[in-house]
Scaffold this motif. Structure first.
Motif, PDB file in Angstrom:
ATOM      1  N   ASP A 250       0.839  -1.193   0.000  1.00  0.00           N
ATOM      2  CA  ASP A 250       0.000   0.000   0.000  1.00  0.00           C
ATOM      3  C   ASP A 250       0.876   1.245   0.000  1.00  0.00           C
ATOM      4  OD1 ASP A 250      -2.163   1.648   0.128  1.00  0.00           O
ATOM      5  OD2 ASP A 250      -2.497   1.383   2.279  1.00  0.00           O
ATOM      6  N   ARG A 251       0.790   2.033  -1.076  1.00  0.00           N
ATOM      7  CA  ARG A 251       1.590   3.242  -1.160  1.00  0.00           C
ATOM      8  C   ARG A 251       0.868   4.413  -0.494  1.00  0.00           C
ATOM      9  NH1 ARG A 251       6.020   3.541  -4.391  1.00  0.00           N
ATOM     10  NH2 ARG A 251       6.514   1.686  -5.585  1.00  0.00           N
ATOM     11  N   TYR A 252       1.646   5.376  -0.092  1.00  0.00           N
ATOM     12  CA  TYR A 252       1.085   6.553   0.548  1.00  0.00           C
ATOM     13  C   TYR A 252       1.885   7.769   0.097  1.00  0.00           C
ATOM     14  CZ  TYR A 252       5.100   6.021   3.644  1.00  0.00           C
ATOM     15  OH  TYR A 252       6.369   5.883   4.131  1.00  0.00           O
ATOM     16  N   TYR A 253       1.428   8.940   0.506  1.00  0.00           N
ATOM     17  CA  TYR A 253       2.104  10.186   0.181  1.00  0.00           C
ATOM     18  C   TYR A 253       2.367  10.955   1.467  1.00  0.00           C
ATOM     19  CZ  TYR A 253       0.896   9.393  -4.712  1.00  0.00           C
ATOM     20  OH  TYR A 253       0.775   8.854  -5.975  1.00  0.00           O
ATOM     21  N   ARG A 284      -3.438   8.287   1.905  1.00  0.00           N
ATOM     22  CA  ARG A 284      -3.458   7.025   1.180  1.00  0.00           C
ATOM     23  C   ARG A 284      -4.191   7.216  -0.142  1.00  0.00           C
ATOM     24  NH1 ARG A 284      -0.089   3.262   3.765  1.00  0.00           N
ATOM     25  NH2 ARG A 284      -0.095   3.777   5.979  1.00  0.00           N
ATOM     26  N   GLY A 285      -3.839   6.361  -1.126  1.00  0.00           N
ATOM     27  CA  GLY A 285      -4.524   6.430  -2.416  1.00  0.00           C
ATOM     28  C   GLY A 285      -4.003   7.569  -3.267  1.00  0.00           C
ATOM     29  N   GLU A 286      -4.752   7.922  -4.296  1.00  0.00           N
ATOM     30  CA  GLU A 286      -4.347   8.982  -5.219  1.00  0.00           C
ATOM     31  C   GLU A 286      -4.654  10.356  -4.619  1.00  0.00           C
ATOM     32  OE1 GLU A 286      -2.558   8.458  -7.850  1.00  0.00           O
ATOM     33  OE2 GLU A 286      -2.644   6.314  -7.400  1.00  0.00           O
ATOM     34  N   PRO A 287      -3.765  11.329  -4.825  1.00  0.00           N
ATOM     35  CA  PRO A 287      -3.894  12.616  -4.122  1.00  0.00           C
ATOM     36  C   PRO A 287      -4.751  13.672  -4.831  1.00  0.00           C
ATOM     37  CG  PRO A 287      -1.815  12.544  -5.295  1.00  0.00           C
ATOM     38  CD  PRO A 287      -2.486  11.218  -5.551  1.00  0.00           C
ATOM     39  N   GLN A 288      -5.291  13.365  -6.028  1.00  0.00           N
ATOM     40  CA  GLN A 288      -5.969  14.414  -6.787  1.00  0.00           C
ATOM     41  C   GLN A 288      -7.139  15.042  -6.028  1.00  0.00           C
ATOM     42  OE1 GLN A 288      -4.943  11.586  -8.024  1.00  0.00           O
ATOM     43  NE2 GLN A 288      -3.650  12.057  -9.807  1.00  0.00           N
ATOM     44  N   GLU A 289      -7.997  14.182  -5.435  1.00  0.00           N
ATOM     45  CA  GLU A 289      -9.150  14.712  -4.711  1.00  0.00           C
ATOM     46  C   GLU A 289      -8.715  15.518  -3.487  1.00  0.00           C
ATOM     47  OE1 GLU A 289     -12.337  12.036  -3.874  1.00  0.00           O
ATOM     48  OE2 GLU A 289     -11.935  10.819  -5.647  1.00  0.00           O
ATOM     49  N   GLN A 306       5.765  10.875  -2.696  1.00  0.00           N
ATOM     50  CA  GLN A 306       5.288   9.500  -2.652  1.00  0.00           C
ATOM     51  C   GLN A 306       6.254   8.636  -1.838  1.00  0.00           C
ATOM     52  OE1 GLN A 306       5.209   7.057  -6.289  1.00  0.00           O
ATOM     53  NE2 GLN A 306       3.060   6.652  -5.861  1.00  0.00           N
TER      54      GLN A 306
END
Length: 328
Positions: A250-253, A284-289, A306
């Protein structure tokens, strides 16, 4: 033969394809109980390949079978099933022992000897000429951080645990081995000693030596190993480079910024922490939102980087998946 990878980045190693260690469905069953009528399967169908010039770290909780695997490879115990080889020779082949060094987890030596005498004694077992000993012993003492006066005057019974560990490493290297086995080499060492041990293991890899070691210190393993394997309940559950093992985690930023509403930020950011007017944490997940939300909050983004799970996080995740707990 030397490694071609950079010292500080061992996640994608390049090494000879010849195997220094190879096992095929290796297993070990011990008989226990008063009548030896109970069986404990300490090692189960272990298939493993460690390449020449590689630094390989074997991880596992207490009782996972790490020491059993190491002793089976060394020929100290005989496997119940399967087969294996060291440097191209079958397990137990006596001729290969000249090319192997070994540091046990809890080394015990003749405690009436001095450190210098221990190294002379070990060198004699390998029939190393006196002329070579005179140069090699002082060099090894310098390498492991033992003073010559302590090695010559102090008996081993007067050594601290860390000093015994250091002289134990020196005796494991006395024959300039091609393949080195280290069982919990950081045990008993203070922070400075652990750094020195780490630097020594790295230097051995840079010289083309093959190093196989067990350890509980995952941060050290992450820094120095070409590849790692995880042993659980006698089974090798995963094996590979850090890049291979951690890519699918699980990747994170890591994110930091200033301003905005704390309550709303906490919905997006885990481990949210403030220092003065600057906040930071992980998303967590994609940062766009999340970035779109920052604009609505009129918050300022300072950095977004990232990251990926650490080896420790990956290890604990594997234990949780299999509901494995420490036996201590």
């Amino acid at each position: 033969m030397t490694l071609t990878t950079e010292t500080l980045d061992r996640s994608t190693p390049v090494y000879d394809t010849a195997a220094a260690i190879e096992t095929d469905r290796l297993g070990k069953v011990y008989r226990t109980g008063f009548w030896l009528n109970r069986q404990v399967e300490s090692l189960k169908d272990c298939t493993l390949k460690v390449y020449q010039g590689e630094t390989f770290g074997l991880l596992g909780l207490n009782g996972a079978g790490k020491t059993t695997l190491l002793k089976t490879l060394l020929g100290i115990v005989k496997p119940t099933s399967g087969r294996g080889s060291l440097l191209g020779k079958p397990l137990g082949n006596r001729s290969i022992k000249q090319q192997i060094g070994y540091l046990p987890e809890n080394p015990y030596f003749y405690d009436f000897l001095t450190g210098w005498e221990l190294l002379e004694y070990t060198a004699g077992l390998f029939e190393i000429p006196r002329s070579v000993q005179k140069q090699r012993i002082p060099a090894l003492l310098d390498l492991v951080g033992l003073t010559r006066s302590a090695a010559q005057k102090k008996q081993l019974r007067q050594y601290s645990k860390g000093m015994v560990q250091r002289v134990g490493l020196a005796q494991a290297l006395i024959n300039d081995p091609d393949l080195i086995f280290l069982d919990e080499p950081m045990s008993g060492l203070d922070p400075l000693g652990r750094k020195q041990m780490r630097d020594i293991i790295v230097s051995l890899g840079d010289r083309g030596k093959t190093v196989f070691f067990n350890s509980h210190v995952l941060t050290e393993v992450e820094q120095i190993c070409s590849r790692v394997g995880i042993l659980a309940r006698g089974e090798l559950i995963c094996c590979g480079t850090l890049s291979e093992l951690l890519t699918n985690t699980d990747r994170y930023y890591d994110v930091s910024g200033r301003g905005g509403n704390r309550e709303i930020l906490a919905r997006w950011i885990s481990d949210l922490d403030y220092h003065d007017d600057i906040w930071h944490g992980k998303i967590r997940g994609e940062p766009q939102e999340f970035l779109a939300t920052l604009k609505l909050l009129e918050a300022e983004l300072i950095s977004l980087k990232q990251g990926r799970a650490s080896l420790e996080e990956f290890f604990m995740e594997q234990m949780e998946i299999r509901d494995i707990r420490s036996s201590t």
